[in-house]
Design a protein around this motif. Structure first.
Motif, PDB file in Angstrom:
ATOM      1  N   PHE A  63       0.844  -1.183   0.000  1.00  0.00           N
ATOM      2  CA  PHE A  63       0.000   0.000   0.000  1.00  0.00           C
ATOM      3  C   PHE A  63       0.878   1.232   0.000  1.00  0.00           C
ATOM      4  N   ASN A  64       0.327   2.294  -0.535  1.00  0.00           N
ATOM      5  CA  ASN A  64       1.095   3.534  -0.621  1.00  0.00           C
ATOM      6  C   ASN A  64       1.147   4.200   0.738  1.00  0.00           C
ATOM      7  N   LEU A  65       2.355   4.446   1.221  1.00  0.00           N
ATOM      8  CA  LEU A  65       2.478   5.195   2.464  1.00  0.00           C
ATOM      9  C   LEU A  65       2.173   6.650   2.189  1.00  0.00           C
ATOM     10  N   PHE A  66       2.733   7.170   1.124  1.00  0.00           N
ATOM     11  CA  PHE A  66       2.319   8.489   0.651  1.00  0.00           C
ATOM     12  C   PHE A  66       2.707   8.632  -0.808  1.00  0.00           C
ATOM     13  N   GLY A  67       2.083   9.623  -1.443  1.00  0.00           N
ATOM     14  CA  GLY A  67       2.349   9.829  -2.860  1.00  0.00           C
ATOM     15  C   GLY A  67       1.610   8.800  -3.692  1.00  0.00           C
TER      16      GLY A  67
END
Lengths: 189, 379
Positions: A63-67
């Protein structure tokens, strides 16, 4: 068993340039010849696992942690929901964000701005029409028309010429932005 | 005319300013957790019939792209110790529960190729292969953790070496790709490479890896070819110099893949990324050369995959009995229950002449049959 005294072989200092040289030679070879060069590199074992078995979270695994693009955008990268190319559409809106927009029709691909006076030239004002002509992201898929008026004393405005160069430059700015958006949402390689 | 230009310049200036930065970095976190149950029947003393094993791995990727298409990023894989390819946990201790950064590197890629810098597998690993596998991995499976397979190998001995290195990969040119890498210290990872901490031991230095691969498609059949050559200097005169080479081939057609490899290891025989590269496994001296091959077939159809593989290695041995042969037969299957949830099974038949019990001078050998069940979860 090898003998204790051995001839000296070239050391790492001698070898490293060799590796770099070999690599550069190949890169140059690929660059000049007519051979098709694709920037594809061996995938990590984990990536291959995700490709083969999928992920509990769906998508490409992890999963995307950020961006990164949100999942929804991920699935409709084309033009679902609007009638014209979404990158050109968003790029046009982004590029003209500093001007007041009077009408924006995502199905016909028309964006009409209101008159706008740049702060440093209060005696002239502009209006821009953008037409997106294609569902594909292509350079001829966009047409920009710029209108310019100059103050003729008081509140009266008079039409004035605009160089074709200006329109082309605005088109270029939109295309550049579209390219950035396309790259940002392209699948990571 | 001048005024026109001035005005339009102001307009364009604003338009360009409004665009803002487009470069975007994504950080992704994933995971892979496995539970293994194995039933073992072998000739080793004090062997237990049944045992469990658990492994957990977390890949973290940070990646960005510039406007002109340059990709840059970092990859870190955290995992628990105790695996066959990572740092080993010591028998009888609980450090198999520690999480460490097993592989970590920075990469920059684009039309010019790709550079990988850090603790990562090299060009030989990424461009050459071995007998096709599914699920747990057959020859690449985890039998080594449950029995003694001696000097058996299915890949060149630097295949799982993740010492700090720098590797260049060319772009794919009409199916061809080459890679070249340089490793200053074969056994040092992380910040152990600092000259103050460096311990000259019985390892290798200035290791150069060269590899090439070809991928093509001919009328529905895929062809994968690979070849690699690695050479390096020994740390001490009692060692052999390092010379490793291998070739591999695989042909795929409609779900089936048939393939195999041949390799020649001179120097480090034991496929152990954390150090004892010099073969001290056996009490008697080895001259330090090993050749091996393996072949296999796999079939994949939707959620199901099955495979069978056979591997054999021959290691030079100057003690009684001469050269030592080790073979492994393996069959396996995988079933993907749901995306990210797999059940896997592997059967191994190990016949090792080089396997030894601790301290013995002449290897006693080992025959083992192992059945392993794995439940794997990917997120």
């Amino acid at each position: 068993m090898p003998s204790i005294s051995k001839p000296q072989r070239p050391t790492g200092l001698g070898r490293f340039p060799l590796v770099v040289l070999a690599g550069t030679a190949l890169a140059v070879l690929g660059g000049c010849s007519g051979i098709q060069s694709t920037p594809e590199y061996p995938k990590d074992e984990m990536e291959r696992q995700y490709e083969q078995y999928g992920s509990l979270l769906g998508g490409e695994g992890g999963f995307n942690l950020f961006g990164g693009p949100r999942r929804r955008e991920n699935t409709d990268q084309g033009s679902a929901g609007i009638g014209v190319n979404s990158y050109l559409w968003r790029a046009s809106l982004d590029t003209l964000a500093f001007m007041p927009v009077v009408s924006a029709d995502p199905f016909g691909g028309v964006i009409l701005t209101d008159w706008y006076s740049p702060a440093d030239t209060p005696n002239e004002r502009f209006k821009v029409n953008v037409y997106i002509l294609d569902r594909q992201l292509r350079a001829d898929g966009i047409r920009v028309a710029v209108f310019r008026q100059q103050r003729a004393g008081g509140t009266e405005w008079r039409d004035s010429a605009v160089t074709p160069e200006t329109q082309r430059q605005l088109e270029d700015a939109i295309l550049t932005r579209a390219r950035q958006l396309r790259l940002a949402s392209a699948p990571q390689s | 005319m001048k005024k026109i230009l001035l005005g339009t310049a102001a307009l364009l200036g604003t338009a360009v300013m409004a665009q803002g930065a487009a470069a975007q970095v994504t950080v992704k976190f994933g995971g892979d957790i496995r539970f293994d149950a194995a039933w073992v029947d072998d000739d080793q003393p004090n062997s237990k019939d049944i045992n469990f094993q658990q492994e957990v791995r977390f890949p973290i990727t940070a990646e960005g792209k510039t406007d002109n298409g340059l990709t840059y990023g970092a990859f870190v894989r955290l995992r628990n110790t105790g695996s066959n390819h990572g740092a080993s946990s010591t028998a009888g201790t609980t450090n198999g529960e520690n999480i460490y950064a097993e592989r970590k590197y920075i990469y920059v890629g684009g039309g010019f190729g790709r550079l990988e810098m850090g603790d990562e597998y090299g060009a030989v690993t990424k461009l050459t292969g071995f007998a096709p596998a599914v699920g747990i991995g057959q020859l690449d499976g985890n039998y080594e953790n449950f029995t003694n397979s001696g000097l058996f190998q299915y890949v060149p001995s630097n295949y799982f070496n993740r010492a700090t290195k720098i590797t260049y990969y060319s772009p794919n040119l009409a199916g061809f790709q080459v890679g070249a890498g340089y490793t200053p210290e074969y056994d040092q990872t992380g910040d152990n490479n600092s000259l103050l901490r460096r311990v000259p031991g019985t390892s290798y230095n200035d290791v150069v890896e060269l590899a090439a691969s070809y991928k093509g498609e001919f009328g529905g059949a895929t062809v994968n070819l690979g070849g690699g050559y690695t050479f390096g200097d020994e740390d001490t005169a009692i060692q052999e110099e390092m010379r490793l080479w291998n070739v591999s081939a695989a042909v795929g057609f409609g779900g089936f893949t048939v393939g195999g490899t041949y390799f020649d290891n001179k120097g480090p025989l034991v496929n152990d990324p954390s150090p004892n590269s010099y073969p001290t496994l056996l009490g008697a001296p080895l001259t330090g050369e090993q050749t091996g091959w393996n072949a296999g077939v796999s079939y994949k159809n939707g959620p199901i995959g099955v495979a069978a593989a056979y591997g054999r290695t021959e290691s030079e041995f100057t003690g009684t009995g001469g050269d030592l042969e080790d073979t492994v037969w393996s069959v396996g299957a995988v079933y993907t229950v749901a995306p990210g949830l797999n059940v896997m099974v592997d059967g191994y038949f190990v016949d090792s002449e080089s396997a030894n019990t601790a301290g013995a001078v002449i290897p006693a050998g080992n025959d083992a049959t192992i059945v392993m069940l794995r439940t794997q979860l990917l997120f």
